[in-house]
Write a protein that holds these residues in place. Structure first.
Motif, PDB file in Angstrom:
ATOM      1  N   ASN A  43       0.823  -1.218   0.000  1.00 26.29           N
ATOM      2  CA  ASN A  43       0.000   0.000   0.000  1.00 26.29           C
ATOM      3  C   ASN A  43       0.854   1.264   0.000  1.00 26.29           C
ATOM      4  O   ASN A  43       0.526   2.252  -0.663  1.00 26.29           O
ATOM      5  CB  ASN A  43      -0.924   0.006   1.214  1.00 26.29           C
ATOM      6  CG  ASN A  43      -2.150  -0.887   1.022  1.00 26.29           C
ATOM      7  OD1 ASN A  43      -2.487  -1.262  -0.102  1.00 26.29           O
ATOM      8  ND2 ASN A  43      -2.809  -1.242   2.111  1.00 26.29           N
ATOM      9  N   LYS A  44       1.951   1.241   0.743  1.00 22.16           N
ATOM     10  CA  LYS A  44       2.846   2.411   0.777  1.00 22.16           C
ATOM     11  C   LYS A  44       3.474   2.651  -0.590  1.00 22.16           C
ATOM     12  O   LYS A  44       3.614   3.799  -1.038  1.00 22.16           O
ATOM     13  CB  LYS A  44       3.933   2.211   1.835  1.00 22.16           C
ATOM     14  CG  LYS A  44       3.436   2.284   3.270  1.00 22.16           C
ATOM     15  CD  LYS A  44       4.527   1.863   4.247  1.00 22.16           C
ATOM     16  CE  LYS A  44       4.006   1.818   5.677  1.00 22.16           C
ATOM     17  NZ  LYS A  44       5.011   1.292   6.629  1.00 22.16           N
ATOM     18  N   GLN A  46       2.157   1.793  -3.433  1.00 17.01           N
ATOM     19  CA  GLN A  46       1.096   2.297  -4.297  1.00 17.01           C
ATOM     20  C   GLN A  46       0.983   3.820  -4.171  1.00 17.01           C
ATOM     21  O   GLN A  46       0.803   4.531  -5.160  1.00 17.01           O
ATOM     22  CB  GLN A  46      -0.246   1.651  -3.934  1.00 17.01           C
ATOM     23  CG  GLN A  46      -0.421   0.233  -4.454  1.00 17.01           C
ATOM     24  CD  GLN A  46      -0.714   0.196  -5.957  1.00 17.01           C
ATOM     25  OE1 GLN A  46      -0.164   0.970  -6.741  1.00 17.01           O
ATOM     26  NE2 GLN A  46      -1.574  -0.708  -6.379  1.00 17.01           N
ATOM     27  N   LYS A  47       1.094   4.321  -2.955  1.00 16.10           N
ATOM     28  CA  LYS A  47       1.016   5.766  -2.737  1.00 16.10           C
ATOM     29  C   LYS A  47       2.238   6.469  -3.304  1.00 16.10           C
ATOM     30  O   LYS A  47       2.143   7.550  -3.877  1.00 16.10           O
ATOM     31  CB  LYS A  47       0.870   6.054  -1.245  1.00 16.10           C
ATOM     32  CG  LYS A  47      -0.464   5.599  -0.669  1.00 16.10           C
ATOM     33  CD  LYS A  47      -0.568   5.890   0.821  1.00 16.10           C
ATOM     34  CE  LYS A  47      -1.912   5.417   1.372  1.00 16.10           C
ATOM     35  NZ  LYS A  47      -2.036   5.659   2.833  1.00 16.10           N
ATOM     36  N   THR A  48       3.401   5.855  -3.136  1.00 20.39           N
ATOM     37  CA  THR A  48       4.634   6.438  -3.676  1.00 20.39           C
ATOM     38  C   THR A  48       4.562   6.563  -5.186  1.00 20.39           C
ATOM     39  O   THR A  48       5.005   7.561  -5.776  1.00 20.39           O
ATOM     40  CB  THR A  48       5.852   5.573  -3.283  1.00 20.39           C
ATOM     41  OG1 THR A  48       5.995   5.583  -1.859  1.00 20.39           O
ATOM     42  CG2 THR A  48       7.132   6.091  -3.925  1.00 20.39           C
ATOM     43  N   GLU A  50       1.843   6.782  -6.791  1.00 22.87           N
ATOM     44  CA  GLU A  50       0.594   7.494  -7.089  1.00 22.87           C
ATOM     45  C   GLU A  50      -0.327   6.635  -7.945  1.00 22.87           C
ATOM     46  O   GLU A  50      -0.913   7.098  -8.929  1.00 22.87           O
ATOM     47  CB  GLU A  50       0.891   8.833  -7.768  1.00 22.87           C
ATOM     48  CG  GLU A  50       1.707   9.770  -6.895  1.00 22.87           C
ATOM     49  CD  GLU A  50       1.967  11.113  -7.564  1.00 22.87           C
ATOM     50  OE1 GLU A  50       1.764  11.231  -8.790  1.00 22.87           O
ATOM     51  OE2 GLU A  50       2.388  12.050  -6.858  1.00 22.87           O
ATOM     52  N   SER A  51      -0.445   5.376  -7.547  1.00 21.21           N
ATOM     53  CA  SER A  51      -1.288   4.423  -8.267  1.00 21.21           C
ATOM     54  C   SER A  51      -2.556   4.140  -7.477  1.00 21.21           C
ATOM     55  O   SER A  51      -2.694   4.527  -6.319  1.00 21.21           O
ATOM     56  CB  SER A  51      -0.526   3.107  -8.480  1.00 21.21           C
ATOM     57  OG  SER A  51       0.661   3.327  -9.209  1.00 21.21           O
ATOM     58  N   THR A  54      -5.046  -0.038  -3.832  1.00 25.15           N
ATOM     59  CA  THR A  54      -4.522  -0.463  -2.550  1.00 25.15           C
ATOM     60  C   THR A  54      -5.384  -1.586  -1.959  1.00 25.15           C
ATOM     61  O   THR A  54      -6.524  -1.787  -2.375  1.00 25.15           O
ATOM     62  CB  THR A  54      -4.470   0.707  -1.547  1.00 25.15           C
ATOM     63  OG1 THR A  54      -5.777   1.271  -1.430  1.00 25.15           O
ATOM     64  CG2 THR A  54      -3.488   1.770  -2.001  1.00 25.15           C
ATOM     65  N   SER A 189       9.915   1.962   0.832  1.00 21.10           N
ATOM     66  CA  SER A 189       8.747   2.378   0.045  1.00 21.10           C
ATOM     67  C   SER A 189       8.784   3.837  -0.377  1.00 21.10           C
ATOM     68  O   SER A 189       7.983   4.264  -1.213  1.00 21.10           O
ATOM     69  CB  SER A 189       7.463   2.123   0.851  1.00 21.10           C
ATOM     70  OG  SER A 189       7.416   2.957   2.001  1.00 21.10           O
TER      71      SER A 189
END
Length: 323
Positions: A43-44, A46-48, A50-51, A54, A189
């Protein structure tokens, strides 16, 4: 006489079913901690990047419960009796000892079929798959070395020994340094490059060996077998390394040859001249004294590999939706 023998034959499977919830691998609560960390790392990243996509809290709960359920679910107890949680790619030809499959491959194929039948991301099958990826970060599951809550005597020829006592693995129950692992994966991440590599199934991003491994499975056709095989080979690389400051490799603790076709033995059980268990702080050669720091560092890397491999497995399945 026949009735007495029949009662004996019935009794042994019942004993196995009764105690089988704790058979093999990390303790159930440790599987939960590791799989939760894999989900957090995914999940982290994914945020990095910007996708989207999650893991939701509901999916997370299903994944974690399915993971630990491979050891605790009563409904799966019959499968655990005859399908053990060991894996070594070079010994797969000798895995079967009728009616027992000493390797986890039978279980892996079953999970693989479930994944292929899913038209969308399946958190339950994902959690089950994570369990076995995590198991092969434990050297005794890859060497392999028999251990579990059942005496070898009950297993007979499948183990090649007939002891009454139980055999436990120290790494299976080694404390997980959750805070340190979280700090490490947080840093991991934050890097776009690391996350991109992770999402390309490069599970060796934490390795400093520089070695590459040949994987026997296609990631798109058999993703679980791919990740189990790949992760087990990372474990092999780790235990073949020399212990820091020593002229002995880590595999020394698990590679005693007692003449069996599939299993090795623990040094602590078989070597009368040097009965040392993993975790013992003592001198094991003229130039090698084991310390708690040595052990903690080695196990930390195994836990970290389990988290990274798990996150990469999740990323692959989420990217495919269905197989």
């Amino acid at each position: 006489m026949k009735f007495k023998k029949l009662k004996t034959l019935i009794f042994i499977p019942l004993v196995i079913i009764h105690v089988s919830p704790n058979l093999y691998g990390y303790e159930p609560y440790q599987h939960q901690l590791i799989s939760n960390s894999s989900i957090n790392l995914y999940n982290k990243c994914q945020k990095t990047l910007e996708s989207v996509g999650t893991i939701s809290s509901d999916e997370s709960e299903q994944i974690i419960n399915a993971n630990s359920g491979e050891d605790t679910s009563i409904s799966k107890a019959p499968y655990r009796i005859f399908n053990w949680h060991f894996y070594n790619s070079s010994k797969e030809s000798g895995q079967e000892y009728f009616p027992i499959n000493r390797s986890m491959t039978g279980l892996l194929h079953s999970i693989e079929n479930t994944l292929k039948a899913s038209y969308e991301f399946d958190p339950v099958a994902t959690g089950s798959g994570l369990h076995f990826i995590e198991d092969v970060t434990v050297p005794a599951h890859v060497m392999p070395v028999f251990h579990g809550p059942l005496a070898p005597l009950i297993m007979g020829g499948a183990v090649g020994r007939y002891d009454f006592g139980l055999i436990h693995d120290e790494i299976d129950k080694w404390e997980i340094d959750v805070e340190e692992l979280e700090s490490f994966t947080d840093t991991l991440s934050e890097s776009i490059n690391n996350c991109e590599r992770l999402f390309r199934a490069e599970i060796n991003i934490i390795s400093v060996s520089g070695k590459t491994t040949e994987i026997e499975y296609d990631i798109n056709e058999s993703p679980l077998l791919y990740f189990v095989d790949h992760t087990s080979k990372q474990t092999e690389i780790s235990y073949k390394k020399l212990i820091p400051g020593c002229d002995i490799s880590w595999e020394w603790f698990w590679n005693f040859d007692y003449g069996h076709d599939y299993f090795n033995g623990y040094r602590s059980e078989w070597d009368e001249s040097m009965p040392v268990s993993f975790g013992d702080e003592r001198q094991i050669s003229d130039d090698c004294t084991m310390t708690n720091n040595n052990y903690n560092s080695f196990v930390f890397q195994r836990h970290l590999q389990a988290i990274v491999s798990g996150a990469a497995f999740i990323a692959h399945l989420k990217s495919k939706g269905s197989l």
